[in-house]
Design a protein around this motif. Structure first.
Motif, short mmCIF file in Angstrom:
data_model
loop_
_atom_site.label_atom_id
_atom_site.label_comp_id
_atom_site.label_asym_id
_atom_site.label_seq_id
_atom_site.Cartn_x
_atom_site.Cartn_y
_atom_site.Cartn_z
N UNK A 1 40.29 -94.94 -48.03
CA UNK A 1 39.91 -93.68 -47.37
C UNK A 1 40.36 -92.51 -48.24
N UNK A 2 39.42 -91.67 -48.55
CA UNK A 2 39.65 -90.46 -49.33
C UNK A 2 39.42 -89.28 -48.40
N UNK A 3 40.49 -88.52 -48.10
CA UNK A 3 40.29 -87.44 -47.12
C UNK A 3 39.59 -86.24 -47.74
N UNK A 4 39.06 -85.40 -46.88
CA UNK A 4 38.22 -84.28 -47.30
C UNK A 4 38.95 -83.35 -48.27
N UNK A 5 40.23 -83.07 -48.03
CA UNK A 5 40.98 -82.19 -48.93
C UNK A 5 41.09 -82.77 -50.32
N UNK A 6 41.36 -84.06 -50.39
CA UNK A 6 41.49 -84.71 -51.69
C UNK A 6 40.14 -84.89 -52.37
N UNK A 7 39.07 -84.94 -51.57
CA UNK A 7 37.72 -85.07 -52.14
C UNK A 7 37.24 -83.76 -52.74
N UNK B 1 30.36 -91.09 -46.04
CA UNK B 1 30.96 -89.79 -45.75
C UNK B 1 30.98 -89.60 -44.24
N UNK B 2 32.18 -89.33 -43.72
CA UNK B 2 32.34 -89.13 -42.27
C UNK B 2 32.08 -87.66 -41.91
N UNK B 3 31.92 -87.40 -40.63
CA UNK B 3 31.62 -86.04 -40.17
C UNK B 3 32.69 -85.04 -40.55
N UNK C 1 34.97 -93.20 -46.76
CA UNK C 1 35.59 -94.48 -46.50
C UNK C 1 34.72 -95.62 -46.98
N UNK C 2 35.38 -96.72 -47.34
CA UNK C 2 34.67 -97.94 -47.73
C UNK C 2 35.63 -99.10 -47.57
N UNK C 3 35.11 -100.23 -47.06
CA UNK C 3 35.90 -101.44 -46.91
C UNK C 3 35.39 -102.49 -47.89
N UNK C 4 36.34 -103.12 -48.58
CA UNK C 4 36.03 -104.14 -49.58
C UNK C 4 36.90 -105.37 -49.28
N UNK C 5 36.31 -106.56 -49.37
CA UNK C 5 37.08 -107.79 -49.21
C UNK C 5 37.53 -108.25 -50.58
N UNK C 6 38.85 -108.39 -50.75
CA UNK C 6 39.44 -108.76 -52.03
C UNK C 6 40.22 -110.06 -51.91
#
Length: 102
Positions: free
Chosen positions: A19-25, A49-51, A56-61
């Motif tokens: 998750x990359x928040x809006x401020x950091x983006x 991109x959330x509202x 966010x993105x989910x990856x299976x590792x």
């Protein structure tokens, strides 16, 4: 930024939500999660991109591994995850890569 890890009981894998928040983006329109788990492919699908402006993105590792990664904002600016598990000098630039350990 944050990493949420959910280990699977059925196999040696972990679902990691990046998750990359809006401020950091930094008001980016798009963000891509790029790293060893997708062979540093610049053409991967963008993160959702959330509202509120977060991405966010989910990856299976595969478990018992570590993976280097970075975020690519608007196809131009690289950003680290400052809550990553570690940082490793990049072999292709003077900057560090973020690391997730699962």
């Amino acid at each position: 930024m944050s990493l949420k890890k959910q280990y699977l009981k059925s196999k040696p894998a972990c679902k990691v939500t990046f998750r990359l928040n809006a401020n950091e983006a930094k008001e980016a329109e798009t963000a891509k999660l790029i790293g060893e788990f997708n062979e540093w492919d610049l053409e991967v699908a963008p993160m959702k991109k959330l509202k509120n402006g977060d991405f966010t993105q989910t990856v299976t590792l595969e478990s018992d591994s570590e993976y280097q990664f970075r975020y690519l904002l608007d196809g131009d600016v690289w950003e680290n995850d400052w809550e990553a598990d570690a940082y490793i000098p990049s072999p292709v630039s003077i900057e560090d890569n973020s690391v997730v350990r699962v």
